[in-house]
Design a protein around this motif. Structure first.
Motif, PDB file in Angstrom:
ATOM      1  N   GLU A  93     -12.586  -5.775 -84.440  1.00  0.00           N
ATOM      2  CA  GLU A  93     -13.113  -5.420 -83.121  1.00  0.00           C
ATOM      3  C   GLU A  93     -14.636  -5.545 -83.084  1.00  0.00           C
ATOM      4  O   GLU A  93     -15.199  -5.990 -82.077  1.00  0.00           O
ATOM      5  N   LYS A 106      -3.848  -8.059 -83.219  1.00  0.00           N
ATOM      6  CA  LYS A 106      -2.602  -7.570 -82.629  1.00  0.00           C
ATOM      7  C   LYS A 106      -1.608  -7.147 -83.698  1.00  0.00           C
ATOM      8  O   LYS A 106      -0.927  -6.119 -83.573  1.00  0.00           O
ATOM      9  N   ALA A 115     -15.429  -9.176 -82.822  1.00  0.00           N
ATOM     10  CA  ALA A 115     -15.189  -9.681 -81.466  1.00  0.00           C
ATOM     11  C   ALA A 115     -16.313  -9.304 -80.516  1.00  0.00           C
ATOM     12  O   ALA A 115     -16.619 -10.025 -79.574  1.00  0.00           O
ATOM     13  N   GLU A 136      -8.150 -14.613 -85.494  1.00  0.00           N
ATOM     14  CA  GLU A 136      -8.565 -13.209 -85.456  1.00  0.00           C
ATOM     15  C   GLU A 136      -7.866 -12.404 -84.368  1.00  0.00           C
ATOM     16  O   GLU A 136      -7.491 -11.239 -84.591  1.00  0.00           O
ATOM     17  N   ASP A 137      -7.670 -12.986 -83.192  1.00  0.00           N
ATOM     18  CA  ASP A 137      -7.018 -12.251 -82.104  1.00  0.00           C
ATOM     19  C   ASP A 137      -5.571 -11.900 -82.477  1.00  0.00           C
ATOM     20  O   ASP A 137      -5.109 -10.785 -82.227  1.00  0.00           O
ATOM     21  N   ASP A 138      -4.876 -12.866 -83.062  1.00  0.00           N
ATOM     22  CA  ASP A 138      -3.503 -12.605 -83.484  1.00  0.00           C
ATOM     23  C   ASP A 138      -3.478 -11.569 -84.604  1.00  0.00           C
ATOM     24  O   ASP A 138      -2.600 -10.698 -84.646  1.00  0.00           O
TER      25      ASP A 138
END
Length: 220
Positions: A212, A189, A215, A184-186
């Motif tokens: 977001e 981005k 997260a 998810e973080d990648d």
């Protein structure tokens, strides 16, 4: 990006190396389709042409693209942004070779008919004839994705972005695969990068909002 691809290939194992599908991604995972990568650029009209690959003027093409991207960033209305984005896509689709353009058109028709094997055969020839043609790699990445061969799709996305780092379709495709595989973080981005390049990408904006919220632990 290259580190991510190789790490993913290790995670997927033999499924990424061959044409086998990746492991089950969960009960809520829907089958992939071309729409997941947003709309593919429409094909140029199919025309008879020469077998030789003709090169367009790279300096003139680069200058025109720079103008279009500047205009896209400063567009006053969604309609203007859509028009400029369409002009960029048309430039990306034009390979400078009548032969390659015909192959791309036929590959597009094969994708519409869900004949992925034929599409891959055609696109394999495209990237051999003109390896500097980013859209050929991007189109093949999409077909690999539709076959759930995410490892090969990522390799072709990497090639696309090496040739055209602003290719928002490839960036969105990368983000979609990253999200589907749990990175998810990648994915966040990559979606942000795609939206930075093309502020009119509504699907990317929605994905960013959703990621977001996830997260932050909020329900989507």
């Amino acid at each position: 990006m290259r580190i991510f691809v190789f790490a993913l290939l290790l995670i997927l194992g033999p499924a990424a190396a061959g044409a086998q599908p990746v492991p089950d991604l969960g009960p809520e995972t829907t089958p992939p389709s071309a729409e997941d990568f947003h709309s593919l650029p429409e094909d140029l009209p199919e025309e008879g042409g020469q077998v030789a690959v003709e090169e367009s003027d790279p300096d003139e093409e680069k200058s025109r693209l720079e103008e279009l991207f500047a205009g896209l960033a400063e567009a006053d209305t969604p309609q203007e942004a859509e028009r400029i984005a369409r002009d960029i896509q048309l430039m990306w689709m034009d390979s400078g070779s009548a032969t390659v353009d015909v192959l791309m058109s036929r590959a597009g028709k094969a994708i519409q008919l869900e004949d992925h094997a034929l599409a891959l055969d055609l696109l394999d020839v495209v990237v051999i004839l003109k390896p500097s043609y980013a859209e050929g790699w991007n189109r093949r990445a999409t077909v690999h994705y539709m076959r759930e061969d995410f490892g090969k799709s990522l390799v072709d996305i990497e090639r696309t972005l090496a040739l055209e780092p602003r290719h928002w379709g490839a960036l969105s495709g990368l983000a979609i695969i990253q999200r589907r595989l749990g990175f998810e973080d990648d994915a966040l981005k990559s979606f942000k990068r795609a939206l930075e390049v093309n502020p009119g990408l509504e699907n990317a904006a929605e994905a960013i909002e959703s990621l977001e919220k996830d997260a932050e632990g909020e329900p989507t």
